[in-house]
Every structure is written in structure tokens, then in C-alpha cells.
Write a protein that holds these residues in place. Structure first.
Motif, PDB file in Angstrom:
ATOM      1  N   SER A 148       1.373 -17.085  29.068  1.00  0.00           N
ATOM      2  CA  SER A 148       0.332 -16.094  28.763  1.00  0.00           C
ATOM      3  C   SER A 148      -0.543 -15.774  29.967  1.00  0.00           C
ATOM      4  O   SER A 148      -1.074 -14.672  30.086  1.00  0.00           O
ATOM      5  N   GLY A 149      -0.729 -16.754  30.839  1.00  0.00           N
ATOM      6  CA  GLY A 149      -1.591 -16.537  31.993  1.00  0.00           C
ATOM      7  C   GLY A 149      -2.347 -17.790  32.358  1.00  0.00           C
ATOM      8  O   GLY A 149      -2.096 -18.872  31.828  1.00  0.00           O
ATOM      9  N   ASN A 194      -8.272 -10.370  40.208  1.00  0.00           N
ATOM     10  CA  ASN A 194      -9.005  -9.304  40.888  1.00  0.00           C
ATOM     11  C   ASN A 194      -8.072  -8.156  41.261  1.00  0.00           C
ATOM     12  O   ASN A 194      -7.292  -8.266  42.212  1.00  0.00           O
ATOM     13  N   PRO A 195      -8.121  -7.037  40.542  1.00  0.00           N
ATOM     14  CA  PRO A 195      -7.200  -5.929  40.832  1.00  0.00           C
ATOM     15  C   PRO A 195      -7.298  -5.409  42.259  1.00  0.00           C
ATOM     16  O   PRO A 195      -6.306  -4.968  42.830  1.00  0.00           O
ATOM     17  N   SER A 196      -8.489  -5.476  42.862  1.00  0.00           N
ATOM     18  CA  SER A 196      -8.627  -4.906  44.207  1.00  0.00           C
ATOM     19  C   SER A 196      -7.779  -5.663  45.231  1.00  0.00           C
ATOM     20  O   SER A 196      -7.100  -5.051  46.064  1.00  0.00           O
ATOM     21  N   SER A 198      -2.353 -13.168  34.478  1.00  0.00           N
ATOM     22  CA  SER A 198      -2.106 -12.627  33.140  1.00  0.00           C
ATOM     23  C   SER A 198      -1.059 -11.527  33.238  1.00  0.00           C
ATOM     24  O   SER A 198      -0.783 -11.002  34.319  1.00  0.00           O
ATOM     25  N   GLY A 199      -0.507 -11.147  32.077  1.00  0.00           N
ATOM     26  CA  GLY A 199       0.488 -10.080  32.038  1.00  0.00           C
ATOM     27  C   GLY A 199      -0.078  -8.743  32.440  1.00  0.00           C
ATOM     28  O   GLY A 199       0.672  -7.836  32.838  1.00  0.00           O
ATOM     29  N   VAL A 200      -1.413  -8.600  32.384  1.00  0.00           N
ATOM     30  CA  VAL A 200      -2.043  -7.342  32.793  1.00  0.00           C
ATOM     31  C   VAL A 200      -1.745  -7.044  34.258  1.00  0.00           C
ATOM     32  O   VAL A 200      -1.516  -5.893  34.645  1.00  0.00           O
ATOM     33  N   VAL A 201      -1.739  -8.090  35.100  1.00  0.00           N
ATOM     34  CA  VAL A 201      -1.505  -7.905  36.539  1.00  0.00           C
ATOM     35  C   VAL A 201      -0.128  -7.292  36.775  1.00  0.00           C
ATOM     36  O   VAL A 201       0.011  -6.301  37.507  1.00  0.00           O
ATOM     37  N   THR A 202       0.889  -7.868  36.149  1.00  0.00           N
ATOM     38  CA  THR A 202       2.242  -7.329  36.300  1.00  0.00           C
ATOM     39  C   THR A 202       2.290  -5.887  35.814  1.00  0.00           C
ATOM     40  O   THR A 202       2.946  -5.031  36.416  1.00  0.00           O
ATOM     41  N   LEU A 238       0.677  -3.629  38.465  1.00  0.00           N
ATOM     42  CA  LEU A 238       1.480  -3.616  39.702  1.00  0.00           C
ATOM     43  C   LEU A 238       2.730  -2.753  39.512  1.00  0.00           C
ATOM     44  O   LEU A 238       3.133  -2.013  40.416  1.00  0.00           O
ATOM     45  N   LYS A 239       3.324  -2.827  38.330  1.00  0.00           N
ATOM     46  CA  LYS A 239       4.509  -1.996  38.044  1.00  0.00           C
ATOM     47  C   LYS A 239       4.122  -0.530  37.886  1.00  0.00           C
ATOM     48  O   LYS A 239       4.749   0.365  38.460  1.00  0.00           O
ATOM     49  N   GLU A 240       3.077  -0.283  37.100  1.00  0.00           N
ATOM     50  CA  GLU A 240       2.669   1.098  36.825  1.00  0.00           C
ATOM     51  C   GLU A 240       2.254   1.827  38.105  1.00  0.00           C
ATOM     52  O   GLU A 240       2.479   3.026  38.245  1.00  0.00           O
TER      53      GLU A 240
END
Length: 889
Positions: free
Chosen positions: A174-175, A442-444, A475-479, A482-484
Motif C-alpha cells: 500500500s505504501g 513530495n511530488p516536486s 504510495s500508489g499515487v506516486v506511480t 509519474l505515469k500520467e
């Protein structure tokens, strides 16, 4: 008794009279508006929980009078809103709960009273390892192997989630605990049992402080202390001083949040904030995203503070909406915080509260940097990395030295990998890992790494195939983003495929290096390097073969992977040369802040968070398929090498035992400064020649099945043998690194466990001598449980890391501290003496006690039981014994 502050209770919304809150502004006390925001959270909890038993009106007054009482060493209770655990510390906690149920039943009590009262979440994130990398199916292979190795542990945890109320398990895959907490679990304001109140949390991981970045007051505690909180006990803490950390200015375009936190870490280490809260304020805070603030708060343990608090502001509220939280609840959160004076405007200096002291950082002065090679506080500007490492090569063995002879500084070892010839030298990068909650939340910096990878691939740059590259998002949000955003494929081309969702390399789950690489490192006695976007780089933690490890931002991890060495000056030397012979410099591919922000605005959206987290508890099919028993008492399997009923409560009676003087103790080990919990109780691989390996072999296991110490924390037989088993242990009795000591009665050099067993069989108590910062590093209850099982009755040190001291107290091991200005050297202690520690009948917090040596020498030390509650635990033989007696009676 009813709450004496019931008169300040009122509904937040008159239309919902059953949803109430304690309106602190109605205390009508001018002192409240001058309190640091972090202390306001402590005050609210004391007011709401005041029962004149566990929390008294005097405690509320002490907190309100913080400006005066902060210097008085006064003890206050704190009841956090919730508890969070990860599986390395969570498994032993659930094992303890299961064993406590057995003990309560034996004493004639109701075993189901052993049940979490305070809500607890356990995130399984510490079990997955980087066994496979640089393959498109690395993630699936690593997850399959994780379940193969840990099936027994996972079944036990699933039993726990069914047997205990108020315990929620977030399945593996899950992360990372702190990112899941930030993006999903944190409420900011709790809505529970008809009341609104500030969210707060303690966790069995020292980096629980990451949630402070969102305005949720939280910090790490020992696993033993967390168990007591889960059972409804308040934390007893000394009312802390609060250092105001003022941020001004704007970061330079090339600076990342990682550079900022490494700069702050070094700065606050120099200021000295151990045992204190740090609260951030000033106009510079408004320039930082919640992810940036969380990165800074995450590394709070590395600068030594208890908490690193960013009060809630409008940016925090915006983050809750961005991450998909319910908008109506978010607006309710804002209304509550406004009503109680806890919503901050960092640009409004009239809101600045009183602080113990104020220190300042101009964000414009921060430069790109790393930290290492052995400690997170040893910041090095990127422009100085090459010269700094080369200085470390020849410097005396220590935190900044490897003591390599000058004629060997340029040694080269040739080796073959997958049919091609390569060379390794001192400073060669062999591990490059984008890992850890510190940065992957951290998305940045994550998108910055992706954009740098894109530009590097387009420029024709590559990473050498023998370098162990990996990407383990929090977390899965990062992947998802990054893909999008289209950068994932470029990261993969450089070898940074997703290998798992967990802590992985940051906690030592880096997996094996290629054999030919290990042989080359060993042959040349090379100082090989790991570069990781983590928060810990203590020697022996990341990998046994990387003696130098540097913390760096994700973009810099990729840059050093491409360069293949730490011995590069990016300003003067190219990262590489492409197929056309063109030199490519780091500045040619480094993305600008504007580029990163544009991509982040477009691709990091609420829908992603909602999609990932709405199925987080059910998405893992392997977890869903696990079959767990449904009994309320756990049926222990005597054949298990993972889960074993611990001996902590054997022979426990309702009657208290009077503490006795420790007579003629031998010194098991003698240490210098900064002995970490990794040294005391390693989490990584189990060496094949270790006592733990011999035990597992005797149970029919092969080395491939050993797994790690961290994964076997539910088995005391393994963990006792793994105590002080770190291969980088430096014991003053032995002239080389290694987990050995002298058994003084025989004069033999033995593995630490074997020596301790000899002493135990002969009836000899043991102590440990240490220098400053004993127990630094990760929150690790086995770093106290292990020594306890070895027969260690006391530790005598110059100073302690906060969480580790509380863990020792929790196990009934006495933390002794030299008097100011004294240490082993000034007292002439060799460690070869025998020590008698006089324990008086009447004890009081932080009292001086007498220690007599068999040489005739006598001196005094401070007994570091800091509160009356801690003395109560000691009289009971530890906090868990106290809880069992309480529940049984």
C-alpha cells in the motif's frame, strides 16, 4: 468524576447540537493566545481529558503557564488521539498484546480487557526487499517473495486485526507508513464520540514527526510506550521548551526540499534541540508546500527534537482537498481551528506566539547538498562532495573518516559483470535508490527526478548496469502521477523501475549486490558508496558493502547513478559523454522549478488520491487470501520461527518486587559516542556465522530462509541472539569492528550473545558503558528488550536519545547518566571492573545514586527515571507488567 471544564463545551454548529468541542477561547486566559501552537494542542488534550485522576486541573494550569513552567522540569500527561505502527515494530506489539492476554488470564483477570482503547493503524511497509530490480516485473517478483518470506507474520497480523478492537491493518503493497498517514489516515481535526478536537498521534517509528508538516502534532515513541497508550494510558512527558524556527526568503531555483531539510538538520544539531519541540513560523513557511513541510518535519529525529511542528494554515486546508478528503469535513476542520485559535497565517506576525528561543534561516542561502558519509547531520554542499569524500578517505576512522592509506586512494579493481568489463574504485556508486517517505511523498522532487531522467535519456546518458538502481514510492499515487506525466518510462530506461511500495533501501532492505561487485569491493577493500533519498545513513544500515552512504534528493540520486562515482565535481566535470561524443553536464539536464510546478499542477490531482485510497484495504489479493484464526487468545505454534510467546511475563505475580541493589555487575560492552539502535538491534540481514543463524539452522532453516532481523521481531529467541549483532559494532574491548566481546571470567573473545549466556548461567548481572547519544536512530523497542533478555540491568552513558531512554525504562532497565563534566575517561573507568549499583529504598525522579567498583573506587550517577510515572513502571519491572497488574486487578 466529571470534567471540571465542562462549562466551556459548546456545539461548533448550532444546527448540530450533538457535535461539540471544548472552546479554549472561553477559558478567558490571556496566556492562551501567547502559547506556541504546538503547546495549544497539549492544552486542549489536557482540558478535554481532565478527570482529576490521570489528568488533573493542575496539569492544565501547568500547560497554560508554559512560559514559566517550561524551565521547571514539570511533568504533564498527554493523551494522543491515535497511534500508528509499522510492521517491524507492530508485530512485537501485537505479540506483546497476545502474551498480555495470556498473562491476565493466568492472574485471574479478563483477557479481553487487553484491547486497544485508543484507535491504532498498523501499516505493513517494512517487509519488502529489493531482491529484483531493473526488470519490468521487479515489483511483482519482490511482492511475491515478500509474501513467501512473511506469510506467517502476515497471518498473525491478520489475526490481530480480527481479535483486537480499534486496530486497523493497512496491507502490504500500500505504501510507506508516514506517506499513507499524510495522504490518507490523518484527520487534522478528529470527529469522535460527539466531539471535535485536534488530531494528534504517536507512532512506533521515529519519523512519525512527518505528520507535523500537516499540522498534526505527532512524534515517535517506543513500542512499549505505544502499547500503554493503546491501552488508554496517557504519555507522561516533561513540558517541553519550544524553539521557534523562523523561515524567511525564497529558495533558489535549483534548490529542492531535500537541500532545505539537510541544511536545517545540520543547523538545529548545532543549536541543540534534543527533548524540545521545534515550531516553524515566519513568511518563508508560506513559500513551502505541505510536501516540503512534511519533508522537513520527517527528519526531526535527525536534528534531535521531539516534534517539528508546522501549525495548520490555508495551505494545509488546500492539501486536504487536493488529496481527496471530503470537502464538507475539511470546511468543518477549518471552522473548528478558527474557533479555538489554531489556524495560522504565517504572513501575519501579530500571530507569532512566545518561544523559548528563536533561530532563523533565510531560504535564499540554501544550496544543493547531500549528507554523509555516515550520519544524516553531516551536510556537504554538492560543490564540495568530491573534495570532502577524498578528505574522508585518509582521515582517521570516525564519522568523517575511513583511514585509507594515501597510496591506496586511487586503487582500482577490475571485474566482469554480465560479460562486460568494468572498474570499481573508492567512491564508486553501487547502490542508487529513490526511496523513503522523506522524499517520495513530495511530488516536486519526484517529478523533478522524472524530468531529469527524461532529459538524461534524450541526451544519450545511461547508468552502468551493475549499479543497483531502484524506485520504491511511498504510495500508489506516486506511480500514478509519474505515469500520467509521461516520465515513468524514462526512469525505467535508467534502471529506476518501481521495485515495491515500502521503506526498502532506507531501512537496510536493499537486497543483495551482484556477486562480482561484492568480490571487487572485498578484494580492493574499497569504500563503495550508496546514494539514497532517505533519512538515515548510519554505517552498516544501508548495506554491509557500502561503507559510505549519502542522503540526497531524488534528482541527485539519478545524477550520481549516471556519473557512477561520488568523486565528481558537477560544475567542472560532465556527467557523461553521449554517442556523438558530446559532454553532458548536470546543468544541461536539471529541470527548473517552473517546469516542475507546471507538471505538478497538471498531474497531481484529487481523483488520483481517491482512486488509490478508496481500495487500499482490499486491493491486495494475496492479503485477502490469507487464512487467520478467529480465537481471542492466540494459539502459539512451538514450531514457528517468526512468532513466539515472549518470556517477559513468566512468573509474574500481582505482588510487587522491591528493587534490589545490583551487585558485582560485569560490563558486557564498552562503547563510544553515537551508538545507534541499528548497532544494538540491527534490522537487516542475518549473518551466516551469527548466533541467530546458528539458532535458525538448528530449527531446520537454510540461509535463504533466514530473512531479516526486522522480520523476526516476533521471536525473542532470534532477537536476543541478534542483540548487538551489527557487523559494524565498535566495542572498546576488541581491536576490530564486529559483534564480539570479552568474557572476563575466562578471558575468551565470544559473540556477544554467547558471552551474555555464560554470565547468565553463572548468575552475574551485566551493564553496558556508553558515551553520548546512546540509542540514537530509529525507534526500536528490541534495542531495549534485547539487552533485557541478555541480562543487562543498567546502561551507564553520557546522554541518551529520547525514545531509547523511554524504551529502557519501559523494560525495567535502568538508564544511568554520568554527572555533568564526567565520563568514563575522567573517572578512569576501563570497563574491566565490577560494578555495584546502590538502589535506595526510596526513589525519586533523576536522583543521584552511588556506584562502587571492586577496585575500591566510588562515584555517583544520575538515575534517569525522569518522572514519578516512570518510577512506578520501574517498581513494576516495566510498563507492560504494570498494565497487566492493572488489568488483572
Amino acid at each position: 468524576m466529571s470534567n471540571p471544564f465542562v462549562q466551556i463545551v459548546e456545539p461548533l454548529d448550532p444546527k448540530q447540537p450533538l457535535k461539540k468541542f471544548f472552546n479554549l477561547s472561553k477559558l478567558q486566559d490571556v496566556r492562551y493566545t501567547r502559547l506556541p501552537f504546538s503547546i495549544r494542542v497539549l492544552l486542549e488534550a489536557a482540558v478535554r481529558n481532565c478527570d482529576e485522576f490521570l489528568v488533573k486541573k493542575g496539569d492544565v494550569e501547568n500547560i497554560l503557564n508554559w512560559k514559566v513552567m517550561q524551565h521547571k522540569n514539570v511533568e504533564v500527561p498527554f493523551k494522543p488521539a491515535r497511534v500508528i505502527l509499522q510492521d517491524f515494530t507492530g508485530v512485537p506489539a501485537v505479540v506483546d498484546f497476545a502474551a498480555m492476554r495470556d498473562a491476565v488470564k493466568k492472574l485471574g483477570g479478563d483477557p479481553e480487557k487487553i484491547n486497544p482503547i485508543c484507535p491504532a493503524d498498523l501499516v505493513i511497509d517494512h517487509s519488502i526487499q529489493v531482491d529484483f530490480n531493473r526488470q519490468s516485473d521487479s515489483l511483482q517478483k519482490n511482492q511475491d517473495l515478500e509474501f513467501e518470506r512473511n506469510k506467517e507474520r502476515f497471518e498473525f497480523l491478520k489475526w490481530g486485526s480480527q481479535a483486537f478492537k480499534n486496530l486497523r491493518i493497512i496491507p502490504p503493497g500500500s505504501g510507506i507508513i508516514h506517506q499513507v498517514n499524510l495522504e490518507y489516515l490523518a484527520r487534522v481535526v478528529m470527529d469522535q464520540d460527539g466531539y471535535y478536537y485536534p488530531d494528534s498521534v504517536v507512532g512506533t517509528d521515529s519519523h512519525t514527526t512527518m505528520i507535523d508538516g500537516l499540522g498534526v502534532l505527532g512524534w515517535g515513541v517506543g513500542g512499549i510506550e505505544a502499547e500503554a497508550v493503546m491501552l488508554g494510558q496517557p504519555i507522561s512527558m516533561v513540558l517541553p521548551e519550544v524553539v521557534g524556527y523562523k523561515l524567511v526568503g525564497n529558495p533558489q531555483p535549483l534548490v529542492t526540499s531535500t537541500d532545505i531539510v539537510l541544511t536545517i538538520t545540520k543547523h538545529l544539531r548545532q543549536v541543540g534541540v534534543v527533548g524540545k519541540f521545534v515550531e516553524f513560523f515566519g513568511p518563508g513557511v508560506a513559500q513551502l508546500s505541505i510536501a516540503d513541510r512534511a519533508t522537513i518535519a520527517n527528519m526531526c529525529p535527525e536534528y534531535g527534537a521531539t516534534a517539528a511542528y508546522f501549525p495548520v494554515d490555508d495551505i494545509s486546508i488546500g492539501y486536504l482537498i487536493q488529496t481527496g478528503r471530503d470537502k464538507e469535513k475539511v470546511m468543518c476542520t477549518k471552522r473548528y481551528l478558527e474557533a479555538v485559535g489554531m489556524l495560522r497565517d504565517f504572513k501575519n506576525s501579530s500571530q507569532d506566539p512566545d518561544f523559548t528561543q528563536v533561530v532563523e534561516l533565510d531560504l535564499n542561502t540554501v544550496v544543493p547538498c547531500c549528507s554523509g558519509p555516515k550520519r544524516p547531520q553531516d551536510k556537504v554542499a554538492v560543490s564540495d562532495m568530491k573534495t570532502d569524500f577524498e578528505t574522508c578517505l585518509g582521515a582517521k576512522q570516525g564519522f568523517k573518516g575511513f583511514q585509507i592509506a594515501p597510496d591506496r586512494h586511487n586503487s582500482i579493481v577490475k571485474f566482469n559483470f554480465e560479460g562486460c568489463d568494468f572498474e570499481l574504485a573508492h567512491g564508486s556508486v553501487v547502490i542508487a535508490a529513490i526511496t523513503s517517505c522523506t522524499n517520495t511523498s513530495n511530488p516536486s522532487v519526484m517529478l523533478g527526478a522524472g524530468l531529469l531522467a527524461k532529459k538524461a535519456v534524450e541526451a544519450g546518458l545511461t547508468v552502468k548496469p551493475y549499479i543497483k538502481t531502484s524506485l520504491s514510492p511511498g504510495s500508489g499515487v506516486v506511480t500514478y502521477y509519474l505515469k500520467e506525466s509521461g516520465v515513468m518510462s524514462y526512469l525505467s530506461q535508467l534502471g529506476f523501475d518501481v521495485v515495491g511500495y515500502g521503506c526498502m533501501t532506507c531501512i537496510g532492505n536493499s537486497g543483495p549486490l551482484p556477486e562480482s561487485v561484492v568480490e571487487a569491493i572485498t578484494q580492493g577493500d574499497l569504500i563503495a558508496v550508496g546514494v539514497l533519498s532517505g533519512n538515515r545513513n548510519f554505517e552498516g544500515r544501508v548495506h554491509p558493502n557500502t561503507r559510505a552512504n549519502y542522503l540526497a534528493s531524488p534528482p541527485l540520486v539519478i545524477a550520481y547513478a549516471i556519473a557512477g562515482t561520488i568523486r565528481i565535481d558537477f560544475e567542472k566535470e560532465p556527467l557523461g559523454v553521449n554517442a556523438l561524443g558530446k559532454k553532458i553536464f548536470l546543468k544541461d539536464i536539471w529541470p527548473t522549478r517552473n517546469e516542475i510546478q507546471a507538471v505538478e499542477r497538471q498531474f497531481v490531482i484529487p481523483a488520483m488520491f481517491k482512486e488509490v485510497y478508496q481500495k487500499i484495504e482490499t486491493v491486495n489479493e494475496s492479503w485477502n487470501a490469507l487464512d487467520a484464526p478467529s480465537d481471542k487468545l492466540y494459539t502459539w505454534n512451538s514450531k514457528s520461527t517468526y512468532i513466539k510467546s515472549p518470556p517477559f511475563f513468566d512468573g509474574l505475580t500481582l505482588a510487587l518486587q522491591t528493587p534490589k541493589t545490583i551487585e558485582g555487575a560485569y560490563v558486557l560492552l564498552s562503547f563510544g559516542d553515537s551508538v545507534t539502535t541499528d548497532h544494538i538491534s540491527p534490522a537487516g540481514n542475518i549473518a551466516r556465522n551469527s548466533p541467530a543463524a546458528r539458532y535458525l539452522t538448528s530449527r531446520g532453516l537454510t540461509p535463504r530462509e533466514f530473512n531479516s532481523y526486522g522480520s523476526r521481531r516476533g521471536n525473542d529467541a532470534v532477537m536476543a541472539r541478534g542483540t548487538f549483532a551489527n557487523i559494524r559494532l565498535v566495542n572498546k574491548f576488541i581491536d576490530k569492528q564486529g559483534p564480539q566481546t570479552i568474557h572476563f571470567p575466562s578471558g575468551e573473545i565470544l559473540d556477544v550473545f554467547d558471552a551474555a549466556e555464560r554470565y547468565k548461567q553463572a548468575g552475574h548481572p551485566l551493564i553496558v558503558l556508553a558515551g553520548k547519544e546512546y540509542g540514537a536512530g530509529s525507534s526500536r523497542d528490541w534495542a531495549a528488550k534485547g539487552p533485557f533478555l541478555l541480562g543487562v540491568k543498567a546502561v551507564l552513558a553520557e546522554s541518551y536519545e529520547r525514545i531509547h531512554r523511554s524504551n529502557l525504562v519501559g523494560m525495567g532497565v535502568i538508564p544511568l547518566q554520568y554527572l555533568p563534566g564526567e565520563d568514563a575517561g575522567t573517572l578512569g573507568l576501563t570497563g574491566r571492573e565490577r560494578y555495584t549499583i546502590i538502589i535506595p529504598e526510596k526513589l525519586k525522579p533523576q536522583m543521584n545514586i552511588q556506584i562502587k567498583l571492586d577496585t575500591g573506587k566510588t562515584f555517583h550517577a544520575i538515575m534517569r527515571f525522569d518522572t514519578d510515572v516512570e518510577l512506578t513502571y520501574f517498581h513494576n519491572g516495566g510498563i507492560l507488567n504494570y498494565m497487566i497488574r492493572k488489568m488483572a486487578s
